[in-house]
Design an enzyme around this catalytic site. Sequence first.
Site, mmCIF file in Angstrom:
data_model
loop_
_atom_site.group_PDB
_atom_site.id
_atom_site.type_symbol
_atom_site.label_atom_id
_atom_site.label_comp_id
_atom_site.label_asym_id
_atom_site.label_seq_id
_atom_site.Cartn_x
_atom_site.Cartn_y
_atom_site.Cartn_z
ATOM 1 N N CYS A 141 -19.583 -6.607 -7.016
ATOM 2 C CA CYS A 141 -19.666 -5.623 -8.095
ATOM 3 C C CYS A 141 -19.311 -4.234 -7.541
ATOM 4 O O CYS A 141 -19.152 -4.062 -6.326
ATOM 5 C CB CYS A 141 -21.076 -5.633 -8.678
ATOM 6 S SG CYS A 141 -22.315 -4.886 -7.581
ATOM 7 N N CYS A 175 -21.520 -3.134 -4.622
ATOM 8 C CA CYS A 175 -21.232 -3.826 -3.366
ATOM 9 C C CYS A 175 -19.895 -3.402 -2.778
ATOM 10 O O CYS A 175 -19.758 -3.276 -1.561
ATOM 11 C CB CYS A 175 -21.292 -5.333 -3.581
ATOM 12 S SG CYS A 175 -22.964 -5.869 -4.040
ATOM 13 N N GLU A 206 -24.520 -8.782 -0.814
ATOM 14 C CA GLU A 206 -23.573 -8.107 0.070
ATOM 15 C C GLU A 206 -24.235 -6.926 0.776
ATOM 16 O O GLU A 206 -24.031 -6.719 1.973
ATOM 17 C CB GLU A 206 -22.348 -7.623 -0.724
ATOM 18 C CG GLU A 206 -21.556 -8.741 -1.367
ATOM 19 C CD GLU A 206 -22.011 -9.106 -2.772
ATOM 20 O OE1 GLU A 206 -21.190 -9.631 -3.535
ATOM 21 O OE2 GLU A 206 -23.200 -8.871 -3.126
ATOM 22 N N HIS A 261 -28.505 -6.290 -3.490
ATOM 23 C CA HIS A 261 -27.519 -7.337 -3.743
ATOM 24 C C HIS A 261 -27.208 -8.045 -2.429
ATOM 25 O O HIS A 261 -27.368 -7.477 -1.349
ATOM 26 C CB HIS A 261 -26.244 -6.733 -4.323
ATOM 27 C CG HIS A 261 -26.413 -6.166 -5.694
ATOM 28 N ND1 HIS A 261 -25.352 -5.939 -6.538
ATOM 29 C CD2 HIS A 261 -27.518 -5.770 -6.379
ATOM 30 C CE1 HIS A 261 -25.783 -5.439 -7.669
ATOM 31 N NE2 HIS A 261 -27.096 -5.321 -7.601
#
Length: 160
Positions: free
Chosen positions: A88, A91, A60, A58
């Site tokens: 999310c 993250c 991040e 992801h």
Amino acid sequence: MSVHSDHQRDGYLNQAIRLAVQNVADGGGPFGAVVVTPDGTVYEGVNRVTRDHDPTAHAEVVAIRRAAAAIRKFDLSGSVLYASCEPCPLCLSATLWARIGRVYFAADRHGAARAGFDDALFYEYFSGDRPELLPVEHNELAASDEPFEAWRNHTRRTAY
């Protein structure tokens, strides 16, 4: 902890949004993030899940990995994470482990859901409402504590 002015905050959030939009044009997911370390250095990340065949890539997490690798520290205390979208649970967990002190995000999880990125089930799981999504079972063995004993007895360990 580094706290940025409204102007700086908005600038970093816009940078994360631009990264996300460019990543879509490049065939990736619509997520971008930047980590700003206490010295003001910026580390960028974009969603690389489909590109790298890595469900943990992801934006991040990619930005956190880049920052940590560049400064050769896993502790990013005093850093700030700026994300194009609400992080999310994956993250957020990575952000906590990195000891990042503050998070700002632009779009929220509801906007992500409308675009097909709905992580509501994950939030339900972590709130305890949907344990059937991922059964997790404790199976203690005689050797279960051996890794921790090895850790406690290792004199040159790096604490974290």
